[in-house]
Design a protein around this motif. Structure first.
Motif, PDB file in Angstrom:
ATOM      1  N   GLY A  25       0.938  -1.149   0.117  1.00 31.50           N
ATOM      2  CA  GLY A  25       0.198   0.123   0.135  1.00 31.50           C
ATOM      3  C   GLY A  25       0.863   1.266   0.085  1.00 31.50           C
ATOM      4  O   GLY A  25       0.711   2.221  -1.036  1.00 31.50           O
ATOM      5  N   PRO A  26       1.804   1.302   0.948  1.00 33.68           N
ATOM      6  CA  PRO A  26       2.750   2.566   0.935  1.00 33.68           C
ATOM      7  C   PRO A  26       3.394   2.776  -0.218  1.00 33.68           C
ATOM      8  O   PRO A  26       3.667   3.937  -0.834  1.00 33.68           O
ATOM      9  CB  PRO A  26       3.450   2.405   2.257  1.00 33.68           C
ATOM     10  N   ILE A  27       4.009   1.815  -0.711  1.00 36.08           N
ATOM     11  CA  ILE A  27       4.949   1.627  -1.986  1.00 36.08           C
ATOM     12  C   ILE A  27       3.996   2.154  -3.138  1.00 36.08           C
ATOM     13  O   ILE A  27       4.471   2.995  -3.879  1.00 36.08           O
ATOM     14  CB  ILE A  27       5.396   0.370  -2.280  1.00 36.08           C
ATOM     15  N   GLY A  28       2.915   1.406  -3.194  1.00 34.72           N
ATOM     16  CA  GLY A  28       1.954   2.125  -4.445  1.00 34.72           C
ATOM     17  C   GLY A  28       1.439   3.381  -4.374  1.00 34.72           C
ATOM     18  O   GLY A  28       1.418   4.036  -5.225  1.00 34.72           O
ATOM     19  N   GLY A  29       1.215   3.749  -3.203  1.00 33.21           N
ATOM     20  CA  GLY A  29       0.815   5.149  -2.638  1.00 33.21           C
ATOM     21  C   GLY A  29       1.788   6.267  -3.198  1.00 33.21           C
ATOM     22  O   GLY A  29       1.871   7.218  -3.880  1.00 33.21           O
ATOM     23  N   PHE A  30       3.098   5.795  -2.878  1.00 32.87           N
ATOM     24  CA  PHE A  30       4.290   6.652  -3.208  1.00 32.87           C
ATOM     25  C   PHE A  30       4.469   6.782  -4.468  1.00 32.87           C
ATOM     26  O   PHE A  30       4.726   7.933  -5.389  1.00 32.87           O
ATOM     27  CB  PHE A  30       5.613   6.012  -2.481  1.00 32.87           C
ATOM     28  N   ILE A  31       4.354   5.718  -5.375  1.00 30.36           N
ATOM     29  CA  ILE A  31       4.551   5.607  -7.036  1.00 30.36           C
ATOM     30  C   ILE A  31       3.430   6.665  -7.269  1.00 30.36           C
ATOM     31  O   ILE A  31       3.804   7.256  -8.458  1.00 30.36           O
ATOM     32  CB  ILE A  31       4.636   4.071  -7.364  1.00 30.36           C
ATOM     33  N   HIS A  32       2.364   6.327  -6.947  1.00 30.80           N
ATOM     34  CA  HIS A  32       1.218   7.271  -7.593  1.00 30.80           C
ATOM     35  C   HIS A  32       1.475   8.835  -7.235  1.00 30.80           C
ATOM     36  O   HIS A  32       1.065   9.614  -8.149  1.00 30.80           O
ATOM     37  CB  HIS A  32      -0.035   6.893  -6.795  1.00 30.80           C
ATOM     38  N   ARG A  33       1.836   9.096  -6.099  1.00 30.53           N
ATOM     39  CA  ARG A  33       1.913  10.378  -5.853  1.00 30.53           C
ATOM     40  C   ARG A  33       3.114  11.126  -6.429  1.00 30.53           C
ATOM     41  O   ARG A  33       3.242  12.440  -6.822  1.00 30.53           O
ATOM     42  CB  ARG A  33       2.023  10.812  -4.501  1.00 30.53           C
ATOM     43  N   HIS A  34       4.110  10.342  -6.977  1.00 32.43           N
ATOM     44  CA  HIS A  34       5.409  10.656  -7.300  1.00 32.43           C
ATOM     45  C   HIS A  34       5.430  10.124  -8.603  1.00 32.43           C
ATOM     46  O   HIS A  34       6.104   9.011  -8.730  1.00 32.43           O
ATOM     47  CB  HIS A  34       6.591  10.612  -6.480  1.00 32.43           C
ATOM     48  N   PRO A  35       5.121  10.413  -9.913  1.00 28.21           N
ATOM     49  CA  PRO A  35       5.149   9.922 -11.167  1.00 28.21           C
ATOM     50  C   PRO A  35       6.760   9.487 -11.594  1.00 28.21           C
ATOM     51  O   PRO A  35       6.895   8.549 -12.290  1.00 28.21           O
ATOM     52  CB  PRO A  35       4.479  10.821 -12.209  1.00 28.21           C
ATOM     53  N   THR A  36       7.442  10.166 -11.142  1.00 31.98           N
ATOM     54  CA  THR A  36       9.123  10.011 -11.417  1.00 31.98           C
ATOM     55  C   THR A  36       9.320   8.796 -10.979  1.00 31.98           C
ATOM     56  O   THR A  36      10.187   8.027 -11.612  1.00 31.98           O
ATOM     57  CB  THR A  36       9.983  11.221 -11.147  1.00 31.98           C
ATOM     58  N   THR A  37       8.976   8.389  -9.784  1.00 34.97           N
ATOM     59  CA  THR A  37       9.366   6.976  -9.218  1.00 34.97           C
ATOM     60  C   THR A  37       8.724   5.877 -10.149  1.00 34.97           C
ATOM     61  O   THR A  37       9.419   5.084  -9.808  1.00 34.97           O
ATOM     62  CB  THR A  37       8.864   7.080  -7.845  1.00 34.97           C
ATOM     63  N   LYS A  38       7.728   6.154 -10.859  1.00 39.48           N
ATOM     64  CA  LYS A  38       7.257   4.754 -11.602  1.00 39.48           C
ATOM     65  C   LYS A  38       8.448   4.671 -12.556  1.00 39.48           C
ATOM     66  O   LYS A  38       8.582   3.467 -12.931  1.00 39.48           O
ATOM     67  CB  LYS A  38       5.845   5.421 -12.165  1.00 39.48           C
ATOM     68  N   VAL A  39       9.004   5.559 -13.483  1.00 43.62           N
ATOM     69  CA  VAL A  39       9.903   5.150 -14.309  1.00 43.62           C
ATOM     70  C   VAL A  39      11.106   4.473 -13.650  1.00 43.62           C
ATOM     71  O   VAL A  39      11.594   3.569 -14.125  1.00 43.62           O
ATOM     72  CB  VAL A  39      10.411   6.355 -15.083  1.00 43.62           C
ATOM     73  N   LEU A  40      11.332   4.961 -12.505  1.00 45.08           N
ATOM     74  CA  LEU A  40      12.476   4.228 -11.700  1.00 45.08           C
ATOM     75  C   LEU A  40      11.971   2.901 -11.410  1.00 45.08           C
ATOM     76  O   LEU A  40      12.918   2.047 -11.507  1.00 45.08           O
ATOM     77  CB  LEU A  40      12.844   5.144 -10.429  1.00 45.08           C
ATOM     78  N   ALA A  41      10.913   2.663 -11.055  1.00 42.16           N
ATOM     79  CA  ALA A  41      10.390   1.127 -10.835  1.00 42.16           C
ATOM     80  C   ALA A  41      10.490   0.340 -11.890  1.00 42.16           C
ATOM     81  O   ALA A  41      10.948  -0.958 -11.993  1.00 42.16           O
ATOM     82  CB  ALA A  41       9.080   1.271 -10.135  1.00 42.16           C
ATOM     83  N   LEU A  42      10.169   0.986 -13.036  1.00 44.16           N
ATOM     84  CA  LEU A  42      10.094   0.192 -14.417  1.00 44.16           C
ATOM     85  C   LEU A  42      11.577  -0.110 -14.824  1.00 44.16           C
ATOM     86  O   LEU A  42      11.819  -1.221 -15.462  1.00 44.16           O
ATOM     87  CB  LEU A  42       9.361   1.056 -15.571  1.00 44.16           C
ATOM     88  N   ALA A  43      12.454   0.762 -14.365  1.00 49.26           N
ATOM     89  CA  ALA A  43      14.002   0.372 -14.554  1.00 49.26           C
ATOM     90  C   ALA A  43      14.301  -0.699 -13.728  1.00 49.26           C
ATOM     91  O   ALA A  43      15.024  -1.495 -14.340  1.00 49.26           O
ATOM     92  CB  ALA A  43      14.808   1.589 -14.402  1.00 49.26           C
ATOM     93  N   PHE A  44      13.860  -0.792 -12.378  1.00 47.69           N
ATOM     94  CA  PHE A  44      14.164  -1.892 -11.633  1.00 47.69           C
ATOM     95  C   PHE A  44      13.499  -3.164 -12.347  1.00 47.69           C
ATOM     96  O   PHE A  44      14.132  -4.450 -12.349  1.00 47.69           O
ATOM     97  CB  PHE A  44      13.368  -1.653 -10.229  1.00 47.69           C
ATOM     98  N   LEU A  45      12.384  -3.202 -12.789  1.00 48.67           N
ATOM     99  CA  LEU A  45      11.722  -4.361 -13.360  1.00 48.67           C
ATOM    100  C   LEU A  45      12.413  -4.662 -14.567  1.00 48.67           C
ATOM    101  O   LEU A  45      12.529  -6.070 -14.757  1.00 48.67           O
ATOM    102  CB  LEU A  45      10.216  -4.114 -13.632  1.00 48.67           C
TER     103      LEU A  45
END
Length: 246
Positions: free
Chosen positions: A174-194
């Motif tokens: 929940g907190p991880i998903g909320g953080f990614i939703h609030r900060h769109p730049t972190t989504k690109v970082l998470a995709l790089a992790f994937l």
């Protein structure tokens, strides 16, 4: 069963195996958090819960199929002198799927398709998210349980470790998903992790093991840098708000 409760070695195995399941589950949590980030809050919560429940079901089901699962490590195909087992083929397919999905999502982040209305897109997304989560859950479950079999021999310990790890992952998702939703730049970082995880799965499948510690260190370092950037952005926004105040 009573003997396991009073056996210090059983407790040590439980703690070690739970920690390992949590570490291996980080990949799953990141993947689910990225997938649900575009869903409305209620559907995102349902998708996250359903995804982690599927992961729990797959892991426990595989634990009850230990003989079959151990057989997955026997070579069934030879390619250029390299013997590949069903486990290897599953890891390769899962890694390629992660690479495709991460690349596709990064493309969508910068190349928006406005041809379809947003509500229609949201309506079709939930089922697609669950199906994708189910596919990747199978990949991560096989990798996780095959590793668990080598660390503990008692089925109750393995089941207890999987359940405890899933409870932790549910609390953290929940907190991880909320953080990614609030900060769109972190989504690109998470995709790089994937993408990193996808490469490591393909490498494992062809017999070139990449220690997960290297990948997790890179993830932690990049996440730390991004956290500093987010805090700096929030500080600048606060300073700007104070300067505009009468």
């Amino acid at each position: 069963m009573i003997q396991l409760l009073t056996d210090p070695q059983a407790w040590a195995a439980l703690v070690t195996l739970t920690a390992m399941e949590i570490i291996l589950g980080i990949d799953n949590v990141v993947f689910i958090s990225v997938l649900v980030s575009k869903l409305p809050a209620d559907e995102a919560r349902r998708a996250r819960s359903t995804g982690l429940l599927l992961a729990l079901v797959f892991r426990i089901a595989l634990l009850f199929c230990l003989t079959w699962l151990i057989g997955l490590t026997d070579p069934v195909l030879t390619v250029y002198g390299l013997g590949l087992s069903w486990r290897d083929l599953i890891l390769i397919a899962g890694g390629l799927f992660l690479l495709f999905k991460a690349t596709h999502e990064i493309h969508n982040e910068f190349e928006h398709d406005d041809g379809e209305p947003e509500p229609a897109r949201m309506g079709a997304a939930f089922t697609g998210v669950i199906l994708q989560v189910a596919v990747i859950d199978i990949v991560f479950s096989v990798d996780s349980i095959v590793t668990a079999i080598g660390m503990a021999q008692q089925l109750p310990i393995m089941i207890a470790a999987v359940v405890m790890a899933m409870i932790f992952m549910y609390a953290a998702s929940g907190p991880i998903g909320g953080f990614i939703h609030r900060h769109p730049t972190t989504k690109v970082l998470a995709l790089a992790f994937l993408m990193l995880i996808g490469v490591s799965l393909v490498a494992d499948g062809v017999g070139m093991h990449i220690p997960r510690g290297y990948i997790y260190f890179a993830m932690a370092f990049a996440a730390g840098v991004e956290t500093i950037n987010v805090l700096a952005k929030q500080r600048r926004a606060a300073q700007k708000a104070r300067s505009r105040a009468p």
